[in-house]
Design a protein around this motif. Structure first.
Motif, mmCIF file in Angstrom:
data_model
loop_
_atom_site.group_PDB
_atom_site.id
_atom_site.type_symbol
_atom_site.label_atom_id
_atom_site.label_comp_id
_atom_site.label_asym_id
_atom_site.label_seq_id
_atom_site.Cartn_x
_atom_site.Cartn_y
_atom_site.Cartn_z
ATOM 1 N N ILE A 1 0.843 -1.203 0.000
ATOM 2 C CA ILE A 1 0.000 0.000 0.000
ATOM 3 C C ILE A 1 0.874 1.247 0.000
ATOM 4 O O ILE A 1 0.644 2.177 -0.790
ATOM 5 N N PHE A 2 1.869 1.286 0.875
ATOM 6 C CA PHE A 2 2.729 2.458 1.005
ATOM 7 C C PHE A 2 3.403 2.805 -0.320
ATOM 8 O O PHE A 2 3.337 3.948 -0.790
ATOM 9 N N PHE B 1 -0.002 10.489 4.732
ATOM 10 C CA PHE B 1 -1.385 10.780 5.118
ATOM 11 C C PHE B 1 -2.349 9.761 4.513
ATOM 12 O O PHE B 1 -3.194 9.192 5.218
ATOM 13 N N MET B 2 -2.215 9.507 3.217
ATOM 14 C CA MET B 2 -3.120 8.564 2.537
ATOM 15 C C MET B 2 -2.903 7.131 3.035
ATOM 16 O O MET B 2 -3.852 6.373 3.184
ATOM 17 N N SER B 3 -1.655 6.772 3.284
ATOM 18 C CA SER B 3 -1.369 5.427 3.777
ATOM 19 C C SER B 3 -1.989 5.205 5.148
ATOM 20 O O SER B 3 -2.453 4.099 5.447
ATOM 21 N N ALA B 4 -2.023 6.237 5.968
ATOM 22 C CA ALA B 4 -2.654 6.114 7.289
ATOM 23 C C ALA B 4 -4.122 5.743 7.133
ATOM 24 O O ALA B 4 -4.630 4.875 7.855
ATOM 25 N N LEU B 5 -4.791 6.368 6.201
ATOM 26 C CA LEU B 5 -6.208 6.072 5.976
ATOM 27 C C LEU B 5 -6.415 4.640 5.498
ATOM 28 O O LEU B 5 -7.386 3.978 5.885
ATOM 29 N N LEU B 6 -5.495 4.153 4.682
ATOM 30 C CA LEU B 6 -5.622 2.793 4.156
ATOM 31 C C LEU B 6 -5.132 1.735 5.145
ATOM 32 O O LEU B 6 -5.678 0.626 5.184
ATOM 33 N N SER C 1 2.390 12.365 11.384
ATOM 34 C CA SER C 1 1.037 12.597 10.858
ATOM 35 C C SER C 1 0.335 11.276 10.582
ATOM 36 O O SER C 1 -0.869 11.151 10.819
ATOM 37 N N MET C 2 1.075 10.291 10.104
ATOM 38 C CA MET C 2 0.472 8.981 9.833
ATOM 39 C C MET C 2 -0.042 8.348 11.118
ATOM 40 O O MET C 2 -1.152 7.817 11.156
ATOM 41 N N ILE C 3 0.740 8.427 12.163
ATOM 42 C CA ILE C 3 0.336 7.842 13.438
ATOM 43 C C ILE C 3 -0.872 8.584 14.009
ATOM 44 O O ILE C 3 -1.850 7.962 14.440
ATOM 45 N N CYS C 4 -0.827 9.898 13.985
ATOM 46 C CA CYS C 4 -1.937 10.686 14.549
ATOM 47 C C CYS C 4 -3.226 10.483 13.769
ATOM 48 O O CYS C 4 -4.281 10.222 14.354
ATOM 49 N N VAL C 5 -3.149 10.607 12.464
ATOM 50 C CA VAL C 5 -4.347 10.444 11.626
ATOM 51 C C VAL C 5 -4.847 9.009 11.701
ATOM 52 O O VAL C 5 -6.046 8.757 11.882
ATOM 53 N N GLY C 6 -3.938 8.059 11.578
ATOM 54 C CA GLY C 6 -4.330 6.653 11.587
ATOM 55 C C GLY C 6 -4.957 6.219 12.894
ATOM 56 O O GLY C 6 -6.006 5.567 12.908
#
Length: 152
Positions: A23-24, A75-80, A127-132
């Motif tokens: 995904i990443f 950011f997008m990877s966090a969502l996925l 950001s990935m950790i926070c958003v995810g």
């Protein structure tokens, strides 16, 4: 005090990790292509995600493309990732970042020592950790693991 957590099997963890890495890098290459098109630049080569030696300047469009695409990718990877690993986004995010550092070192045959690259990578990871984790909590709050405090 007992912590009751069911640990996933190693095969499941490795499969989830493989899916997260795929995904990443899929998101990274798609975002890179879109950014290079938006900035009307020629794609440097297929190794753009591993380029840490580009001159860090706000006037350098190649640097801007690499920076923007890295941040959007995280950011997008966090969502996925949330869809794959539910509440363990932080763990997989850190592991995928370590894998990315290892692949970058192997591809460039040099350990990245550029401060701007580490800052971009670190801010993307945060950001990935926070958003995810926020999204995971919102979507799966009924499934989150809470410690059971015996004798409290």
């Amino acid at each position: 005090m007992a912590l009751k957590i069911e640990i996933a099997e190693t095969k499941v963890i490795l499969l989830n990790l493989l899916i997260c890495v795929i995904i990443f890098y899929s998101v990274y290459y798609v975002v890179l292509c879109i950014c290079f098109t938006a900035f009307r630049l020629q794609m440097l080569d297929g190794l753009a995600p591993f380029d840490f030696k580009t001159n860090p300047s706000w006037l350098n469009p190649n640097y801007l493309v690499l920076l923007v695409s890295l941040e959007i990718t995280y950011f997008m990877s966090a969502l996925l990732f949330v869809l794959v690993v539910e509440e363990w986004v932080w763990d997989y995010a850190i592991t995928v970042t370590v894998i990315h550092i290892a692949i970058t070192t192997a591809v460039k045959s040099e350990f990245p020592m550029m401060l701007h690259w580490w800052v971009a990578l670190g801010s993307g990871l945060i950001s990935m950790i926070c958003v995810g984790q926020s999204l995971a909590y919102y979507l799966f709050k009924d499934n989150f693991i809470y410690p059971v405090l015996d004798y409290f």
